[in-house]
Design a protein around this motif. Sequence first.
Motif, PDB file in Angstrom:
ATOM      1  N   LYS A 204       0.625   4.093  -2.971  1.00  0.00           N
ATOM      2  CA  LYS A 204       0.234   5.494  -2.766  1.00  0.00           C
ATOM      3  C   LYS A 204       1.267   6.449  -3.345  1.00  0.00           C
ATOM      4  O   LYS A 204       0.921   7.453  -3.970  1.00  0.00           O
ATOM      5  CB  LYS A 204       0.060   5.788  -1.271  1.00  0.00           C
ATOM      6  N   ARG A 205       2.548   6.119  -3.125  1.00  0.00           N
ATOM      7  CA  ARG A 205       3.616   7.002  -3.629  1.00  0.00           C
ATOM      8  C   ARG A 205       3.565   7.084  -5.165  1.00  0.00           C
ATOM      9  O   ARG A 205       3.640   8.160  -5.759  1.00  0.00           O
ATOM     10  CB  ARG A 205       4.991   6.478  -3.208  1.00  0.00           C
TER      11      ARG A 205
ATOM     12  N   GLU B 209       0.805  -1.222   0.000  1.00  0.00           N
ATOM     13  CA  GLU B 209       0.000   0.000   0.000  1.00  0.00           C
ATOM     14  C   GLU B 209       0.837   1.272   0.000  1.00  0.00           C
ATOM     15  O   GLU B 209       0.487   2.263  -0.631  1.00  0.00           O
ATOM     16  CB  GLU B 209      -0.951  -0.015   1.211  1.00  0.00           C
TER      17      GLU B 209
ATOM     18  N   GLU C 255       2.885  11.867   1.626  1.00  0.00           N
ATOM     19  CA  GLU C 255       3.124  12.030   3.069  1.00  0.00           C
ATOM     20  C   GLU C 255       4.446  12.721   3.383  1.00  0.00           C
ATOM     21  O   GLU C 255       5.262  12.226   4.157  1.00  0.00           O
ATOM     22  CB  GLU C 255       3.027  10.670   3.776  1.00  0.00           C
TER      23      GLU C 255
ATOM     24  N   THR D 118      -1.404  13.529   1.757  1.00  0.00           N
ATOM     25  CA  THR D 118      -2.079  12.268   2.093  1.00  0.00           C
ATOM     26  C   THR D 118      -1.512  11.044   1.374  1.00  0.00           C
ATOM     27  O   THR D 118      -1.603   9.927   1.889  1.00  0.00           O
ATOM     28  CB  THR D 118      -3.579  12.363   1.770  1.00  0.00           C
ATOM     29  N   GLU D 119      -0.943  11.242   0.168  1.00  0.00           N
ATOM     30  CA  GLU D 119      -0.431  10.104  -0.598  1.00  0.00           C
ATOM     31  C   GLU D 119       1.090   9.974  -0.506  1.00  0.00           C
ATOM     32  O   GLU D 119       1.621   8.895  -0.280  1.00  0.00           O
ATOM     33  CB  GLU D 119      -0.847  10.227  -2.073  1.00  0.00           C
TER      34      GLU D 119
ATOM     35  N   GLY E  91      -2.257  15.715  -2.472  1.00  0.00           N
ATOM     36  CA  GLY E  91      -1.490  14.516  -2.790  1.00  0.00           C
ATOM     37  C   GLY E  91      -0.214  14.402  -1.978  1.00  0.00           C
ATOM     38  O   GLY E  91       0.143  13.329  -1.485  1.00  0.00           O
TER      39      GLY E  91
ATOM     40  N   ARG F 157       1.078   6.343  -7.191  1.00  0.00           N
ATOM     41  CA  ARG F 157      -0.172   6.931  -7.671  1.00  0.00           C
ATOM     42  C   ARG F 157      -0.081   8.457  -7.634  1.00  0.00           C
ATOM     43  O   ARG F 157      -0.478   9.144  -8.574  1.00  0.00           O
ATOM     44  CB  ARG F 157      -1.342   6.436  -6.825  1.00  0.00           C
ATOM     45  N   TYR F 158       0.455   8.987  -6.539  1.00  0.00           N
ATOM     46  CA  TYR F 158       0.651  10.436  -6.461  1.00  0.00           C
ATOM     47  C   TYR F 158       1.510  10.936  -7.626  1.00  0.00           C
ATOM     48  O   TYR F 158       1.178  11.924  -8.289  1.00  0.00           O
ATOM     49  CB  TYR F 158       1.302  10.845  -5.134  1.00  0.00           C
TER      50      TYR F 158
END
Length: 395
Positions: free
Chosen positions: A270-271, A266, A313, A310-311, A307, A273-274
């Motif tokens: 996320k990284r 996950e 971080e 939250t993605e 982004g 996708r951002y």
Amino acid sequence: MKEKLVNDTTEAFQAFFHSDPENIFLAPGRINIIGEHVDYSDGFVLPAAIDKYICFAVKKVEDSETCTFFAKDFDDSFSFNINQKQNPVSQIWVNYLLGVFNAVQESGKKTGGLQIAFSSTIPMGSGLSSSAALECGFAFILNQIFDLNLSRKDLALIGQKSEHTFVGVQCGIMDQFASVFGKEHQVIMLDCHSLEHQYFEANLEGYSLVLFDSCVKHTHLTSGYNNRRKDVDQGKRILWETFPEIEKFRDFSFSMLDAVRSEIGETSYKRCRYLLKEIKRVEKAAKALSEGDVEYLGKLLTETHSGLSTEFEVSCGELDFLVEKTVKENGVLGARIMGGGFGGCSINLIKDENVNEVIEKISAAYKAGFGIEMKVYRVKISDGIKEYKRNEFVI
């Protein structure tokens, strides 16, 4: 302000070296309009040089084997023998310069003795790339003074190599490129894969880019930056193993990323996708800027902050607070964290008529919330590194 910096640096040179400098150079910091953390992922970025500078006062010393720096802002100095192999030292600021010299040395180029005093109006630790200005400014000086015949692209790459090898930050090329290639009133859309680039007019009439400095820099910047790179690299490795026909990271689709989600985990998902979303935002932002669609540009900035927070971080409580409060104010079109993250500045797109009111309100709210006096930098888009003579630039 530029003239004051030049005068102050000249006086520092005279006081330290007891002679006059022969050349003055200005190396700008940079903002990145949009495209954060994509410069090491085959993406596009949209930086610009700004009117905050490191000023170098320089004198060539004939028949000398010594290069001496005086850092006015640190009241510190350092000398080294130009004929010896260079290694990192305990003075952090020195390593940016030694790394540059080492890269030039390894390329087989010959230099001579120098005396250099420098001072800066680029706030350190605020995400405005004072390090790139320092590296590339010194590379530019060596190239100019000793006729090394290096291209501007060479200078940017030398600055990047210095940061990799002598400082230990695996940065992309954007910061150095912007400092070297900047043009007044224009942003650079840079392809970080090929280093091809094009300029877009910054049509911002009636609006200002204002930076709010949180005055915090959390200590995990370097470790956090390098950890994000590891997260991304893990995702890339599995993406390419699964889809070997794809040449560049930016050409992966969201459906491809979804297909390897469970395998990469996950966090890496996320990284990545951002990054894929951010690369597309850069292309939209360049078009919006050139067409003067300032409202859409502002919307894209705020999307990027979401982004990054939250993605990817890399935000922090102070920056999230600043952005959240700022975008609610009249005349604010968008805001986001800028730079590597974990502190530094937000970049804010504000109608000229509302700038003072927004600054006043956000400064008061930030002081009340965190007990910190926010710093404010109003910036204009400027030229890249140049020599300065008689109150005018010469290439």
